[in-house]
Design a protein around this motif. Structure first.
Motif, PDB file in Angstrom:
ATOM      1  N   SER A 319      -0.058  -1.368  -0.056  1.00 19.42           N
ATOM      2  CA  SER A 319       0.158  -0.066  -0.449  1.00 19.42           C
ATOM      3  C   SER A 319       0.725   1.092   0.042  1.00 19.42           C
ATOM      4  CB  SER A 319      -1.007   0.088   1.320  1.00 19.42           C
ATOM      5  OG  SER A 319       0.230  -0.037   2.829  1.00 19.42           O
ATOM      6  N   PRO A 320       0.508   2.380  -0.161  1.00 14.22           N
ATOM      7  CA  PRO A 320       1.459   3.386  -0.448  1.00 14.22           C
ATOM      8  C   PRO A 320       1.558   4.776   0.782  1.00 14.22           C
ATOM      9  CG  PRO A 320      -1.532   4.330  -1.677  1.00 14.22           C
ATOM     10  CD  PRO A 320      -1.018   2.319  -0.963  1.00 14.22           C
ATOM     11  N   ARG A 321       2.604   4.614   1.024  1.00 13.29           N
ATOM     12  CA  ARG A 321       3.904   5.881   1.984  1.00 13.29           C
ATOM     13  C   ARG A 321       2.589   6.353   2.864  1.00 13.29           C
ATOM     14  NH1 ARG A 321       7.864   4.777   4.345  1.00 13.29           N
ATOM     15  NH2 ARG A 321       9.756   3.326   3.352  1.00 13.29           N
ATOM     16  N   LYS A 322       1.106   7.321   1.940  1.00 13.68           N
ATOM     17  CA  LYS A 322       0.701   8.309   2.105  1.00 13.68           C
ATOM     18  C   LYS A 322      -0.526   7.757   3.098  1.00 13.68           C
ATOM     19  CE  LYS A 322      -2.488   8.150  -1.905  1.00 13.68           C
ATOM     20  NZ  LYS A 322      -3.037   8.693  -3.201  1.00 13.68           N
ATOM     21  N   LEU A 323      -0.819   6.566   2.649  1.00 19.40           N
ATOM     22  CA  LEU A 323      -1.668   5.385   3.351  1.00 19.40           C
ATOM     23  C   LEU A 323      -0.507   4.752   4.483  1.00 19.40           C
ATOM     24  CD1 LEU A 323      -4.019   4.402   1.040  1.00 19.40           C
ATOM     25  CD2 LEU A 323      -4.008   6.269   2.151  1.00 19.40           C
ATOM     26  N   GLY A 324       0.140   5.385   5.185  1.00 17.71           N
ATOM     27  CA  GLY A 324       1.141   4.127   6.288  1.00 17.71           C
ATOM     28  C   GLY A 324       1.571   3.115   5.828  1.00 17.71           C
ATOM     29  N   GLY A 325       1.738   2.846   4.543  1.00 19.24           N
ATOM     30  CA  GLY A 325       2.573   1.206   4.107  1.00 19.24           C
ATOM     31  C   GLY A 325       3.434   1.485   3.427  1.00 19.24           C
ATOM     32  N   LEU A 326       4.341   0.416   3.218  1.00 15.40           N
ATOM     33  CA  LEU A 326       5.313   0.498   3.182  1.00 15.40           C
ATOM     34  C   LEU A 326       5.965   0.986   1.524  1.00 15.40           C
ATOM     35  CD1 LEU A 326       6.972  -2.674   4.634  1.00 15.40           C
ATOM     36  CD2 LEU A 326       6.712  -0.499   5.666  1.00 15.40           C
ATOM     37  N   GLY A 327       5.399   0.894   1.079  1.00 16.50           N
ATOM     38  CA  GLY A 327       4.964   1.425  -0.591  1.00 16.50           C
ATOM     39  C   GLY A 327       6.590   0.657  -1.648  1.00 16.50           C
ATOM     40  N   TYR A 328       6.066  -1.074  -0.949  1.00 16.09           N
ATOM     41  CA  TYR A 328       6.693  -1.819  -1.749  1.00 16.09           C
ATOM     42  C   TYR A 328       6.223  -2.652  -3.387  1.00 16.09           C
ATOM     43  CZ  TYR A 328      11.089  -2.915   1.312  1.00 16.09           C
ATOM     44  OH  TYR A 328      11.163  -2.514   2.036  1.00 16.09           O
ATOM     45  N   SER A 329       6.747  -3.156  -4.103  1.00 10.71           N
ATOM     46  CA  SER A 329       6.321  -3.649  -5.175  1.00 10.71           C
ATOM     47  C   SER A 329       6.361  -5.243  -5.184  1.00 10.71           C
ATOM     48  CB  SER A 329       7.219  -3.642  -5.933  1.00 10.71           C
ATOM     49  OG  SER A 329       8.607  -4.557  -5.799  1.00 10.71           O
ATOM     50  N   THR A 330       5.488  -5.497  -5.617  1.00  7.19           N
ATOM     51  CA  THR A 330       4.926  -7.269  -5.462  1.00  7.19           C
ATOM     52  C   THR A 330       6.733  -8.421  -5.559  1.00  7.19           C
ATOM     53  OG1 THR A 330       4.987  -7.957  -7.651  1.00  7.19           O
ATOM     54  CG2 THR A 330       2.549  -7.876  -6.166  1.00  7.19           C
ATOM     55  N   GLN A 331       7.223  -7.302  -5.926  1.00  6.58           N
ATOM     56  CA  GLN A 331       8.933  -8.321  -5.926  1.00  6.58           C
ATOM     57  C   GLN A 331       9.535  -7.960  -4.777  1.00  6.58           C
ATOM     58  OE1 GLN A 331      11.176  -8.010  -9.445  1.00  6.58           O
ATOM     59  NE2 GLN A 331      13.242  -8.641  -8.543  1.00  6.58           N
ATOM     60  N   ASN A 332       9.417  -6.968  -4.368  1.00  4.54           N
ATOM     61  CA  ASN A 332       9.695  -6.855  -2.952  1.00  4.54           C
ATOM     62  C   ASN A 332       9.778  -7.625  -2.023  1.00  4.54           C
ATOM     63  OD1 ASN A 332       9.866  -3.224  -4.374  1.00  4.54           O
ATOM     64  ND2 ASN A 332      11.287  -4.675  -3.546  1.00  4.54           N
ATOM     65  N   VAL A 333       8.014  -7.591  -1.911  1.00  6.26           N
ATOM     66  CA  VAL A 333       7.561  -8.440  -0.983  1.00  6.26           C
ATOM     67  C   VAL A 333       8.066 -10.312  -0.991  1.00  6.26           C
ATOM     68  CG1 VAL A 333       5.114  -9.607   0.197  1.00  6.26           C
ATOM     69  CG2 VAL A 333       5.138  -7.006  -0.646  1.00  6.26           C
ATOM     70  N   GLY A 334       8.077 -10.147  -2.763  1.00  2.00           N
ATOM     71  CA  GLY A 334       8.625 -12.190  -2.969  1.00  2.00           C
ATOM     72  C   GLY A 334       9.855 -12.120  -1.978  1.00  2.00           C
ATOM     73  N   GLU A 335      10.492 -11.450  -1.928  1.00  2.00           N
ATOM     74  CA  GLU A 335      11.927 -11.089  -0.880  1.00  2.00           C
ATOM     75  C   GLU A 335      12.376 -11.558  -0.295  1.00  2.00           C
ATOM     76  OE1 GLU A 335      13.796  -7.876  -3.171  1.00  2.00           O
ATOM     77  OE2 GLU A 335      14.043  -8.499  -5.153  1.00  2.00           O
ATOM     78  N   ILE A 336      11.077 -10.598   1.053  1.00  2.00           N
ATOM     79  CA  ILE A 336      11.199 -11.131   1.823  1.00  2.00           C
ATOM     80  C   ILE A 336      10.448 -11.856   2.498  1.00  2.00           C
ATOM     81  CG2 ILE A 336      10.091 -10.249   4.624  1.00  2.00           C
ATOM     82  CD1 ILE A 336      10.057  -7.330   2.678  1.00  2.00           C
ATOM     83  N   LEU A 337      10.182 -12.263   1.922  1.00  2.00           N
ATOM     84  CA  LEU A 337       9.416 -14.028   2.090  1.00  2.00           C
ATOM     85  C   LEU A 337       9.704 -15.039   1.905  1.00  2.00           C
ATOM     86  CD1 LEU A 337       5.403 -13.672   0.746  1.00  2.00           C
ATOM     87  CD2 LEU A 337       6.644 -13.026   3.848  1.00  2.00           C
TER      88      LEU A 337
END
Length: 500
Positions: A319-337
């Motif tokens: 989710s966007p940073r303006k809404l309190g999220g991290l603003g990551y892409s799906t690929q960034n999330v995949g790397e974390i997991l």
């Protein structure tokens, strides 16, 4: 009263003895087990089957936000979480309706047929889900996949039966390891492979199949894995013995033993009829088995938390940073997991069995729940960071959170399977899966709604934005920890002091 208690206490060991002495199949299996060393083949078999089941459950979470957006069903960006929750929960709702049925089938016809049917359903329905063109098609295919993929309960019974007693902690931690890794690697695959025409334009054009169906590639990859697992499962040994001959031979002496036991106790030479009493009485008393039902109750609370966390983490990360999220892409999330999955594998294989032997499954679950609370409370403040520091801390937090979650579930698995005998494990795990699936169905739906609501209150005076989300998650977690204490959680008779 004392004689009745003594009779109840000594019936189960006697029954187990008669099981082996009167069943040639069980006797041969026991002899084979004593000759085997470390159960590497059983470990790999169970690991791959459970992984195949877990991958499609959470693989959609990294791209579900974008999938719902592309369906054009949400009027506002803040509403995407509501619709994402319905798609995420439809699988668990379907599984809740059929888990007991699949457990009964596994107890009647064997564990292996249920395993084969479940992995085959992943091949077909997960592929169709990747080709979804609208919101309702996605919901229906996920619902059907949950209905037909009922192997998680039977595979827990299978793991308890195929491993020797000293390897049971490893066997059940194998399930939770594969399950946890599947819930992590699944989103990693989804993050890396979704929208391939945008990420890898040199390999996939906009006019190709994967360009027109941007979420088909991760589903197809998981279905291909499921094909391999289905083929390999034909060589799995069956662990259920029906003991039909023994039951037929003993039927006539059932009434005699019932009379004798009322007059003063069990006789050593009545082994066959002792087993029959067990077969006849326990199915009616399964729901009154408090060690089983209390462990299922605690399991359901933690399952609600885990599924809500899985949904919320991916939504929060993209989710966007303006809404309190991290603003990551799906690929960034995949790397974390993916990093979390590797850490989870190392922990469960190298450390969990020792922790379980030292502290017992209940204490491990309790401590893991307590440690998770301050960890989750720190999540909203991570969105204030950026760059390298954010990357390091979010990876460490994700690894630690998943290690703690899987440690909780492993201990509860052990309590459930130790609370019943072999011929009831499929049905007992079916009951557990039904209850757990209902709670897990509420997890994504409730988590998505909570997330969408929290995004609309960024300027609230009390717990603004995503602070409210993680506060509610911690509240559920705290309730689960409280329920690991007596009198809420009862343990099977014969557990050591370490488990108290």
């Amino acid at each position: 009263m004392a004689s009745a208690a003594a009779e109840e206490e000594y019936t189960v060991p006697l029954l187990k003895k008669q099981y082996y002495e009167n069943c040639p199949g069980c006797k041969v299996d026991e002899q084979k087990e004593l000759k085997r060393g470390w159960p590497i083949r059983e470990f790999l078999s169970i690991w791959t089957v459970v992984l195949c089941t877990a991958l499609p459950i959470s693989s959609l979470f990294p791209y579900l936000y974008f999938m719902i957006r592309d369906f054009n069903v949400a009027e506002k960006e803040e509403d995407i979480g509501y619709y994402a929750g319905y798609v995420g929960s439809s699988f668990m709702f379907g599984r809740a309706l059929t888990s007991v049925l699949w457990g009964m089938v596994a107890d009647r016809y064997g564990r292996k047929p249920v395993i084969l049917f479940g992995t085959s359903s992943v091949v077909i329905l997960n592929t169709i889900f990747g080709l979804s063109v609208n919101f309702w098609m996605a919901v229906i295919t996920r619902f059907l996949l949950g209905c037909l993929n009922g192997l998680l309960g039977p595979i827990k019974a299978y793991a308890t039966e195929i491993f020797r007693h000293e390897h049971q902690a490893l066997g059940l931690s194998t399930i939770t390891t594969a399950w946890g890794i599947g819930l992590i690697i699944g989103p990693a695959l989804g993050g890396f492979l979704a929208q391939p025409a945008d990420k890898y334009p040199t390999l996939f054009s906009k006019d190709s199949l994967f360009g027109r169906f941007p979420y088909f590639l991760p589903s197809l990859a998981i279905s291909i894995i499921a094909v391999g697992v289905t083929i390999a499962s034909f060589w799995l040994p069956e662990t259920l013995h029906n003991h039909n001959e023994k039951r037929a031979a003993s039927e006539d002496s059932y009434d005699a033993l019932e009379t004798a036991s009322g007059d003063g106790g069990l006789k050593e030479d009545d082994g066959n009829t002792v087993a029959i009493i067990k077969q006849k009485k326990q199915p009616a008393s399964l729901l009154r088995n408090w060690p089983l039902m209390s462990s299922i109750m605690v399991y359901c609370i933690f399952s609600l938390h885990d599924m809500a966390y899985t949904e919320i983490f991916s939504l929060w990360a993209v989710s966007p940073r303006k809404l309190g999220g991290l603003g990551y892409s799906t690929q960034n999330v995949g790397e974390i997991l993916a990093v979390s999955g590797f850490g989870l594998l190392v922990f469960q294989l190298a450390l969990y069995p020792y922790a379980e032997r030292l502290l017992g499954p209940v204490m491990v679950s309790r401590l893991a729940g307590l440690l998770s609370i301050p960890l989750l409370a720190s999540y909203p403040f991570l969105s204030k960071l950026s760059g390298f520091s954010l990357g390091v801390l979010i990876n460490c937090a994700s690894v630690l959170k998943n290690l703690l979650s899987v440690s909780i579930v492993t201990g509860l698995f052990m309590l459930q399977n130790n609370a019943v005998e072999q011929h009831q494990r499929g049905a007992a795990n079916g009951i557990a899966m039904t209850a757990m699936s209902l709670f897990k169905a509420a997890g994504p739906a409730g988590g998505g709604s909570l997330f969408s609501w929290a995004e609309t209150r960024q300027d609230a005076a009390f717990l603004p934005g995503n602070q409210m989300v993680f506060f509610v998650l911690n509240l559920v977690l705290a309730i689960g920890v409280v329920f690991t204490f007596k009198p809420f959680l009862a343990q099977p008779r014969g557990r050591t002091a370490a488990t108290q």
